[in-house]
Scaffold this motif. Sequence first.
Motif, PDB file in Angstrom:
ATOM      1  N   CYS A  88      36.137  70.863  27.434  1.00  0.00           N
ATOM      2  CA  CYS A  88      36.646  70.929  26.063  1.00  0.00           C
ATOM      3  C   CYS A  88      37.759  71.955  25.886  1.00  0.00           C
ATOM      4  O   CYS A  88      38.253  72.131  24.778  1.00  0.00           O
ATOM      5  N   ILE A  89      38.205  72.616  26.939  1.00  0.00           N
ATOM      6  CA  ILE A  89      39.207  73.667  26.793  1.00  0.00           C
ATOM      7  C   ILE A  89      40.552  73.116  26.317  1.00  0.00           C
ATOM      8  O   ILE A  89      41.282  73.790  25.594  1.00  0.00           O
ATOM      9  N   ASN A  90      40.878  71.868  26.693  1.00  0.00           N
ATOM     10  CA  ASN A  90      42.133  71.287  26.201  1.00  0.00           C
ATOM     11  C   ASN A  90      42.084  71.052  24.690  1.00  0.00           C
ATOM     12  O   ASN A  90      43.086  71.188  24.001  1.00  0.00           O
ATOM     13  N   TRP A  91      40.910  70.723  24.147  1.00  0.00           N
ATOM     14  CA  TRP A  91      40.785  70.548  22.699  1.00  0.00           C
ATOM     15  C   TRP A  91      40.911  71.891  21.987  1.00  0.00           C
ATOM     16  O   TRP A  91      41.487  71.979  20.897  1.00  0.00           O
ATOM     17  N   VAL A  92      40.381  72.925  22.584  1.00  0.00           N
ATOM     18  CA  VAL A  92      40.496  74.265  21.989  1.00  0.00           C
ATOM     19  C   VAL A  92      41.962  74.693  21.965  1.00  0.00           C
ATOM     20  O   VAL A  92      42.457  75.208  20.963  1.00  0.00           O
ATOM     21  N   GLY A  93      42.673  74.462  23.062  1.00  0.00           N
ATOM     22  CA  GLY A  93      44.098  74.799  23.112  1.00  0.00           C
ATOM     23  C   GLY A  93      44.898  74.028  22.077  1.00  0.00           C
ATOM     24  O   GLY A  93      45.794  74.578  21.422  1.00  0.00           O
ATOM     25  N   GLY A  94      44.581  72.753  21.895  1.00  0.00           N
ATOM     26  CA  GLY A  94      45.271  71.947  20.886  1.00  0.00           C
ATOM     27  C   GLY A  94      44.995  72.430  19.480  1.00  0.00           C
ATOM     28  O   GLY A  94      45.886  72.436  18.621  1.00  0.00           O
ATOM     29  N   SER A  95      43.756  72.851  19.215  1.00  0.00           N
ATOM     30  CA  SER A  95      43.443  73.339  17.872  1.00  0.00           C
ATOM     31  C   SER A  95      44.128  74.673  17.591  1.00  0.00           C
ATOM     32  O   SER A  95      44.564  74.930  16.470  1.00  0.00           O
ATOM     33  N   VAL A  96      44.260  75.522  18.594  1.00  0.00           N
ATOM     34  CA  VAL A  96      44.982  76.784  18.414  1.00  0.00           C
ATOM     35  C   VAL A  96      46.452  76.503  18.141  1.00  0.00           C
ATOM     36  O   VAL A  96      47.064  77.088  17.240  1.00  0.00           O
ATOM     37  N   GLY A  98      47.740  73.791  16.868  1.00  0.00           N
ATOM     38  CA  GLY A  98      47.853  73.206  15.531  1.00  0.00           C
ATOM     39  C   GLY A  98      47.694  74.239  14.429  1.00  0.00           C
ATOM     40  O   GLY A  98      48.329  74.150  13.386  1.00  0.00           O
ATOM     41  N   ALA A  99      46.849  75.234  14.653  1.00  0.00           N
ATOM     42  CA  ALA A  99      46.645  76.275  13.642  1.00  0.00           C
ATOM     43  C   ALA A  99      47.865  77.180  13.509  1.00  0.00           C
ATOM     44  O   ALA A  99      48.084  77.769  12.460  1.00  0.00           O
ATOM     45  N   LEU A 100      48.659  77.277  14.560  1.00  0.00           N
ATOM     46  CA  LEU A 100      49.844  78.126  14.497  1.00  0.00           C
ATOM     47  C   LEU A 100      50.955  77.489  13.685  1.00  0.00           C
ATOM     48  O   LEU A 100      51.894  78.175  13.297  1.00  0.00           O
ATOM     49  N   SER A 101      50.881  76.190  13.460  1.00  0.00           N
ATOM     50  CA  SER A 101      51.880  75.397  12.745  1.00  0.00           C
ATOM     51  C   SER A 101      53.309  75.767  13.157  1.00  0.00           C
ATOM     52  O   SER A 101      54.070  76.325  12.377  1.00  0.00           O
ATOM     53  N   PRO A 102      53.665  75.473  14.389  1.00  0.00           N
ATOM     54  CA  PRO A 102      55.000  75.845  14.874  1.00  0.00           C
ATOM     55  C   PRO A 102      56.097  75.010  14.231  1.00  0.00           C
ATOM     56  O   PRO A 102      55.895  73.854  13.872  1.00  0.00           O
TER      57      PRO A 102
END
Length: 113
Positions: A88-96, A98-102
Amino acid sequence: IRSELVRNVCFIGGVVLCVPQFERRFLESVKNLFQKDIISKDYDENKIESVGFKVKNARHTKFQSLATLLMDKGPLTLIYPLPFSPSCINWVGGSVLGALSPSNDDGWINREV
């Protein structure tokens, strides 16, 4: 940037879970690619020795440029315990991410279509 990429590898997915000790096997394989190469030179009766690294096998000469990146700064290491499961580490990276809203002005690397 290349040295940072080479020294920071993240294993993701089912292979990491299914193959016992996959990370350690990978690390040992990389370490076993290279051997110390002591170069001696004589300058006016002064012997100077320098230590470098070279590939052990001629089949792996394409990895010679990585020898100094990987071996000069000390051996590669693994981080245990892992902060998240490899499944699940790739999902965690994606959520981080997305939260940064670059935005495009922040210097993010993107692919233009």
